[in-house]
Design a protein around this motif. Structure first.
Motif, PDB file in Angstrom:
ATOM      1  N   GLU A 188       0.829  -1.209   0.000  1.00 45.77           N
ATOM      2  CA  GLU A 188       0.000   0.000   0.000  1.00 45.77           C
ATOM      3  C   GLU A 188       0.862   1.257   0.000  1.00 45.77           C
ATOM      4  O   GLU A 188       0.516   2.250  -0.649  1.00 45.77           O
ATOM      5  N   LEU A 191       2.028   1.612  -3.619  1.00 44.26           N
ATOM      6  CA  LEU A 191       0.954   2.080  -4.490  1.00 44.26           C
ATOM      7  C   LEU A 191       0.656   3.557  -4.256  1.00 44.26           C
ATOM      8  O   LEU A 191       0.365   4.297  -5.203  1.00 44.26           O
ATOM      9  N   ARG A 195       0.767   6.473  -7.138  1.00 44.82           N
ATOM     10  CA  ARG A 195      -0.319   7.428  -7.398  1.00 44.82           C
ATOM     11  C   ARG A 195       0.184   8.861  -7.329  1.00 44.82           C
ATOM     12  O   ARG A 195      -0.171   9.695  -8.170  1.00 44.82           O
ATOM     13  N   ARG A 227       0.345  -5.524 -10.661  1.00 38.77           N
ATOM     14  CA  ARG A 227      -0.416  -4.684  -9.727  1.00 38.77           C
ATOM     15  C   ARG A 227       0.026  -3.225  -9.839  1.00 38.77           C
ATOM     16  O   ARG A 227      -0.811  -2.316  -9.794  1.00 38.77           O
ATOM     17  N   ILE A 228       1.317  -2.989  -9.992  1.00 38.45           N
ATOM     18  CA  ILE A 228       1.816  -1.624 -10.170  1.00 38.45           C
ATOM     19  C   ILE A 228       1.287  -1.039 -11.477  1.00 38.45           C
ATOM     20  O   ILE A 228       0.865   0.126 -11.541  1.00 38.45           O
ATOM     21  N   GLU A 231      -2.196   0.084 -11.153  1.00 39.35           N
ATOM     22  CA  GLU A 231      -2.308   1.342 -10.399  1.00 39.35           C
ATOM     23  C   GLU A 231      -2.012   2.536 -11.296  1.00 39.35           C
ATOM     24  O   GLU A 231      -2.672   3.576 -11.194  1.00 39.35           O
TER      25      GLU A 231
END
Length: 459
Positions: A188, A191, A195, A227-228, A231
């Motif tokens: 988290e 991520l 962002r 997953r990256i 995002e």
């Protein structure tokens, strides 16, 4: 919070550009290449070792000026989620190994000297935006590398994501677990950084994101990379023109299977021509965005560049160790034990390669050696790299060895002109004209190391 030099602080205060300019993208007519600011583009550079933003002792303006002077149009920089220590990989004056007090982290330091992974340092993003802005003013595209594996325990020991170095209590495990889905609490934080970084760079047209440098080391999983990527895609879902996403595939070569559809650029390091040739059917851009561990001489890197780009590659980035915190203009001497090369002479050679390719309608070209009916010495045939337009009215060819080369050519019955060129200097060694047809003979002048050939039909 680290302070910025006045000139960079003023740049950071500039208002964001609006509306968003269309960022560098795959070319709509030939997605093996790029389109940047409306022009077909091949990215070529000989750049510093990725510490331009995170190392506060590195003045990046002279560095970017030198790239612009050479006609280069790309630079690669690490985000600061990873950095090195003096002596890493025997690199002398390593820009990626700042002095401890001169490391610019994306995260704020708490009072006890540890990092708070829930708080971002505005000074970092000011410096990042100033760097990307300055690069854009010079027509230079930034490959922004979000993460990098920890190659040894010394690198993990100093990293903010290691539990011993943060106040958040995350990262209490082996370095090989940092880039997996096994630790949601660290994921988290990662991520959140993605962002924020994507948001800070959203209006720039001269940037794209590489997920992770060399993920084939240090336990980085494919699921974590996906997953990256997800995002990044989500963070830019409101943009009409999202930024390109790059993925680092392998050292030397590999055939890409089951690619993530959100990835537009597949990068290799120390790449063989087969890295491009084996993956052309993806209809995506293919890059060789790191060299630099083959000694201090120019020849191996020059050969790698010519062979990769004439095999369908769209990007070549050399790791140039002559850029240091004391010589941001790339004038530092390179000596062992530093494992790679670079310097003004090599940058001149690479600049000539870029101009040579841009002298052709490269958007219409593809790897092609079918026009060769014979090659002498015969053992040279597999070593040649060549590209041509479909009707064979233009051909570019490179031979990595000498001192002699004789070609048999099967070409349309057209009048042609040719030039044999020294890749070290750009000097024309021989030129002339001939009539096309089957079995035409073309002999190179005697040469020392390598040679390039340009052939074009006369109007």
């Amino acid at each position: 919070m680290s302070s910025l030099p006045l000139s960079l602080a003023l740049m950071a205060l500039l208002p964001p550009a609006a509306p968003q300019a269309r960022p560098i993208s795959l070319h709509p007519e030939n997605p093996h290449y790029f389109e940047f600011r409306g022009e077909p583009t091949i990215l070529v550079t000989s750049g510093e070792h990725y510490g331009a933003v995170l190392n506060l002792d590195f003045d990046f303006l002279p560095y970017l000026d030198e790239l612009q002077t050479r006609g280069f149009n790309q630079t690669r920089t690490f985000s600061g989620t990873y950095y090195e220590v003096p002596g890493s990989f025997k690199i002398q004056h390593n820009t990626l190994a700042p002095k401890p007090e001169r490391y610019q982290s994306p995260w704020v330091k708490a009072e006890d000297g540890r990092y708070d992974l829930d708080r971002f340092d505005p000074g970092y993003f000011d410096r990042l935006r100033a760097f990307v802005s300055a690069a854009g003013e010079r027509g230079i595209v930034v490959e922004y590398v979000l993460f990098c594996p920890f190659y040894n325990d010394d690198l993990w020991a100093v990293n903010p994501m290691n539990a011993r170095n943060n106040v958040n209590g995350v990262g209490d495990f082996d370095r090989t677990e940092a880039y997996t889905l096994d630790h949601p609490e660290l994921l988290e934080k990662q991520l959140a950084f993605v962002r924020r970084a994507v948001r800070e760079l959203r209006e720039f047209d001269n940037v794209y994101f590489e997920v992770c440098n060399e993920p084939y080391f240090g336990g980085v999983t494919g699921e974590w990379q996906d997953r990256i990527i997800a995002e990044i895609v989500e963070a830019e879902s409101d943009l009409e023109h999202p930024h390109l996403i790059a993925r680092n595939i392998a050292n030397e070569k590999a055939e890409i299977t089951d690619p993530n559809p959100a990835v537009s650029l597949f990068n290799f390091h120390y790449a063989a021509p087969e890295a491009a040739l084996a993956n052309l059917d993806l209809n995506k851009a293919l890059g060789d965005d790191e060299t630099g561990f083959d000694g201090n001489d120019d020849r191996p890197y020059r050969t790698e560049a010519w062979r990769f780009l004439l095999s369908g590659g769209a990007l070549f980035g050399h790791l140039d160790y002559s850029f240091t915190p004391d010589h941001e203009d790339g004038s530092a001497p390179i000596e062992t034990p530093t494992p790679g090369g670079g310097g003004p002479t090599f940058r001149g050679q690479l600049a000539f390669l870029k101009r040579f390719l841009e002298s052709f309608d490269f958007l219409r070209m593809s790897p092609e050696k079918g026009f060769l009916s014979s090659v002498e010495p015969a053992g040279m045939a597999d070593e040649l790299a060549a590209m041509a337009v479909p009707d064979l009215r233009a051909i570019a060819l490179y031979a990595p060895e000498g001192p002699r080369l004789s070609l048999g050519l099967d070409l349309p019955a057209l009048p042609y002109r040719f030039e044999w060129i020294d890749p070290r200097t750009g000097a024309v060694l021989a030129s002339g004209e001939f009539e096309g047809g089957d079995g035409v003979s073309l002999d190179a002048p005697e040469y020392d190391e390598d040679i390039a050939l340009g052939i074009e039909a006369r109007e």
